[in-house]
Structure formats: structure tokens, C-alpha cells
Design an enzyme around this catalytic site. Structure first.
Site, PDB file in Angstrom:
ATOM      1  N   GLY A 122       2.690   4.924   3.174  1.00  0.00           N
ATOM      2  CA  GLY A 122       3.545   3.859   2.672  1.00  0.00           C
ATOM      3  C   GLY A 122       4.797   4.413   2.027  1.00  0.00           C
ATOM      4  N   ASN A 166     -13.003  12.214  11.467  1.00  0.00           N
ATOM      5  CA  ASN A 166     -13.172  11.815  10.067  1.00  0.00           C
ATOM      6  C   ASN A 166     -14.628  11.791   9.644  1.00  0.00           C
ATOM      7  OD1 ASN A 166     -10.392  11.456  10.076  1.00  0.00           O
ATOM      8  ND2 ASN A 166     -10.480   9.551   8.952  1.00  0.00           N
ATOM      9  N   ASN A 217     -10.288   9.134  14.872  1.00  0.00           N
ATOM     10  CA  ASN A 217     -10.817   9.077  13.507  1.00  0.00           C
ATOM     11  C   ASN A 217     -12.339   8.983  13.482  1.00  0.00           C
ATOM     12  OD1 ASN A 217      -8.252   9.193  12.360  1.00  0.00           O
ATOM     13  ND2 ASN A 217      -8.006   6.981  12.394  1.00  0.00           N
ATOM     14  N   ALA A 226       0.427   7.749   0.717  1.00  0.00           N
ATOM     15  CA  ALA A 226       1.291   8.741   1.350  1.00  0.00           C
ATOM     16  C   ALA A 226       2.132   8.136   2.478  1.00  0.00           C
ATOM     17  CB  ALA A 226       0.445   9.887   1.876  1.00  0.00           C
ATOM     18  N   LYS A 285      -6.699   5.834  18.773  1.00  0.00           N
ATOM     19  CA  LYS A 285      -6.598   6.468  17.464  1.00  0.00           C
ATOM     20  C   LYS A 285      -7.881   6.262  16.662  1.00  0.00           C
ATOM     21  CE  LYS A 285      -3.899   7.180  13.334  1.00  0.00           C
ATOM     22  NZ  LYS A 285      -2.796   6.754  12.452  1.00  0.00           N
ATOM     23  N   GLY A 291       0.849  -1.178   0.000  1.00  0.00           N
ATOM     24  CA  GLY A 291       0.000   0.000   0.000  1.00  0.00           C
ATOM     25  C   GLY A 291       0.884   1.227   0.000  1.00  0.00           C
ATOM     26  N   ALA A 302       1.602  12.155   6.375  1.00  0.00           N
ATOM     27  CA  ALA A 302       2.107  12.405   5.029  1.00  0.00           C
ATOM     28  C   ALA A 302       0.902  12.591   4.120  1.00  0.00           C
ATOM     29  CB  ALA A 302       2.966  11.237   4.541  1.00  0.00           C
ATOM     30  N   ASN A 326      -5.618   2.160   9.864  1.00  0.00           N
ATOM     31  CA  ASN A 326      -6.579   2.786  10.764  1.00  0.00           C
ATOM     32  C   ASN A 326      -7.759   1.848  10.997  1.00  0.00           C
ATOM     33  OD1 ASN A 326      -5.279   5.275  11.142  1.00  0.00           O
ATOM     34  ND2 ASN A 326      -6.124   6.087   9.233  1.00  0.00           N
ATOM     35  N   SER A 339      -8.708  12.591   6.464  1.00  0.00           N
ATOM     36  CA  SER A 339      -8.603  11.739   5.275  1.00  0.00           C
ATOM     37  C   SER A 339      -9.958  11.288   4.743  1.00  0.00           C
ATOM     38  CB  SER A 339      -7.734  10.516   5.575  1.00  0.00           C
ATOM     39  OG  SER A 339      -8.278   9.753   6.640  1.00  0.00           O
TER      40      SER A 339
END
Length: 307
Positions: A12, A192, A188, A10, A184, A7, A128, A102, A255
Site C-alpha cells: 500500500g 507460503n 502462494n 508495504a 498467483k 491498507g 515491497a 492475495n 509473507s
């Protein structure tokens, strides 16, 4: 060490660059044709804290040959099962497979393809982003917590920790990483889903009194379900952590917003709020906020015609 990054988005790419520059034999695996072509043609261009071009081999997962010493999973959660199927030929009896996806429940999927003794689970706060195919933005610092899910493999897990630290990735071997993964996921599951639904930045969501009420209800549901599953979680600590992250990340769209609103791609909602909702049903716990957030995100996917 022979390392595959399964994967090459970004994150990866970020890990691939740092591990390669530390002297490891790194290969990127991905299915995005434009990204593969750009890196093969011009190398992986790094912008941000420094600008450089790194030449790394990249190919589709089904094209990889030769067993890896370490495979780091950075695919999207809904693509995990297919990725594990595709990389079967490069997973040997001693290959460590390290999951940094995630969301929740990935270890259960991994066990269908990988012996438990080979699985490492972790969580990272490195960041990233991909500016375009073949161009990755790398800024700031981060950290990793990881653990071998089989207690007998602690030494192997610590070896991987040392490899990551040799690449400047600030890794810590954690004797109980699952609470960190849930924490985490809770970040998210609030930011998110909320920002994707409301088309707003993290700061805008958290500046709303009504938005904060929704955030706190979601946190409560995550903690209630986690505790029922035997995960050590403290609601006040997680609430404070989420609030701290919201201040640091206030100007940003998370994201899921980028996936759903900007790029009209499927989201990872089923592995965040959706996972909590499904676990709650089995446990006999009510999680109306997580259930509604999941249904609304899927409704938005339907409206955009995302399959």
C-alpha cells in the site's frame, strides 16, 4: 484523482508513493497506530533503489472523509470485510474499488458492499516490505493485470489502467484476469504455506525432493478446482511459472512465514489452500493436500496462541 489506499502496509505504501509522485491526491488508510504515528511525525521513509521521505496523509479508515475516485484495497484478506464496512462513507456512486489482495473469492465479499459495476479485480507482482513503522523498502520492478468485473465498465477499467501507468506501475487491462489471480494464488498456496510450516526459505523447500512432490500435488489440486469452476488454467504452464518464481525468490521467506513464524500473526491460509479446499467440497473434488496444509497452519496458529 482522489485515491485512497485501504491498507497501508508495504505494498500500500509503495503504490501510495508512486501514485502521489505522479500528481494524484493520495491518502493512506490503516489501523496500525505506530505506523500512523511515524508517518505523521516524520513522513514515510523510502529505502531501497532510492532513499527519500514522502509526506502523505495517513489516518484510520473510519476517519476518512470525502468520496474517493479510486480506492485500492491492500488490506489482509481476513480484514477485508471490516475494511469495506469502515470505508462505506467514502465510497460514492462513481468510486472505483480495486482489489489487489492475495487469494481467492474476494469479489464475492466485495459485492456485499460495492456495486459490481464499481469493482475492479487484479493481480500484481510488485514487491515491497516494511522495515519498521514508517519505513518501506522498495526495490525492483513489477507489473499489474486488472479487469472490471462488469464487462460494461471496460472503459472505466482502462482509465484506471492509464492512471496506474502514469505512476510507472506497468498496468495492463486484461480481458480475463481471473486465471492470473488463480496462478498467483497457486504460487502462494505452495510457497507460503510450505515455508511457514517448515520454517524454511523458498529455495530450501524447492530443493527437497519430498517438498517438490508436495508442491506438485498442491498445484494439481488448485488447477483441478479452478477448471471445475470454469477458470482457464493449464497445469504445466502453472507448474513452470511456480518453478521460475521459486528460483528468483529462493533466498526469501514468504509473507506467511513472516506473519506466522516471525510475527505470530494470523495468516491468509483460508483464502489460499483453505479456499480451494472449501470450493472442492462443494464441487465433490478431493483436495487432501490443501485441506491438510490448511489444518496444519491453523494448528500452528493455535500453538502460538494467535487469535
Amino acid at each position: 484523482m482522489k485515491i485512497y489506499i485501504a491498507g497501508a502496509g508495504a505494498m500500500g505504501c509503495r503504490f501510495g508513493v508512486q501514485l502521489s509522485e505522479a500528481g494524484n491526491d493520495v491518502t493512506l488508510l490503516d489501523n496500525w497506530e505506530a505506523h500512523i504515528d511515524a508517518i505523521k511525525k516524520d513522513g514515510l521513509k523510502v529505502v531501497g533503489d532510492e532513499e527519500k521521505t514522502v509526506h502523505l496523509p495517513i489516518m484510520k479508515p473510519t476517519e476518512a472523509e470525502g468520496e474517493g475516485d479510486l480506492i485500492i484495497l491492500f488490506t489482509k484478506a481476513m480484514q477485508l470485510r471490516q475494511m469495506l464496512q469502515d470505508i462505506k462513507p467514502i465510497v460514492g456512486s462513481k468510486t472505483r474499488v480495486f482489489c489487489l489482495l492475495n487469494g481467492l473469492g474476494h469479489e464475492d465479499v466485495m459485492k456485499e458492499y460495492i456495486p459490481a459495476t464499481n469493482i475492479l479485480m487484479g493481480v500484481t507482482v510488485w514487491t515491497a516490505s516494511l522495515k519498521e513503522p514508517g519505513v518501506v523498502l522498495m526495490q525492483g520492478k513489477g507489473a499489474i493485470n486488472l479487469q472490471a468485473i462488469d464487462a460494461s465498465q471496460e472503459a472505466s477499467g482502462r482509465e484506471v489502467t492509464d492512471i496506474l501507468n502514469g505512476a510507472g506501475l506497468n498496468a495492463t487491462y486484461d480481458m480475463d484476469v481471473i486465471p492470473s489471480i488463480w496462478r498467483k494464488a497457486c504460487v502462494n498456496g505452495t510457497m507460503n504455506s510450505g515455508c511457514a510450516l517448515l520454517d524454511c526459505t523458498i529455495g530450501e523447500l524447492f530443493a527437497s525432493e519430498s517438498g517438490l512432490k508436495v508442491v506438485r500435488e498442491i498445484i494439481h489440486e488448485f488447477v483441478s478446482v479452478g477448471l471445475a469452476e470454469g477458470v482457464t488454467l493449464d497445469e504445466d504452464d502453472i507448474t513452470n511459472y511456480v518453478m521460475e518464481i521459486s528460483v528468483k525468490a529462493a533466498p526469501h521467506y514468504p509473507s506467511m512465514h513472516q506473519d506466522l513464524v516471525k510475527n505470530h500473526r494470523l495468516t491468509e491460509i483460508d483464502y489460499l489452500n483453505g479456499a480451494v479446499s472449501e470450493k472442492a467440497k462443494r464441487l465433490g473434488i478431493s483436495t487432501p493436500y490443501c485441506q491438510m496444509m490448511t489444518q496444519l497452519i491453523h494448528t500452528k496458529e493455535d500453538i502460538f496462541g494467535i487469535k
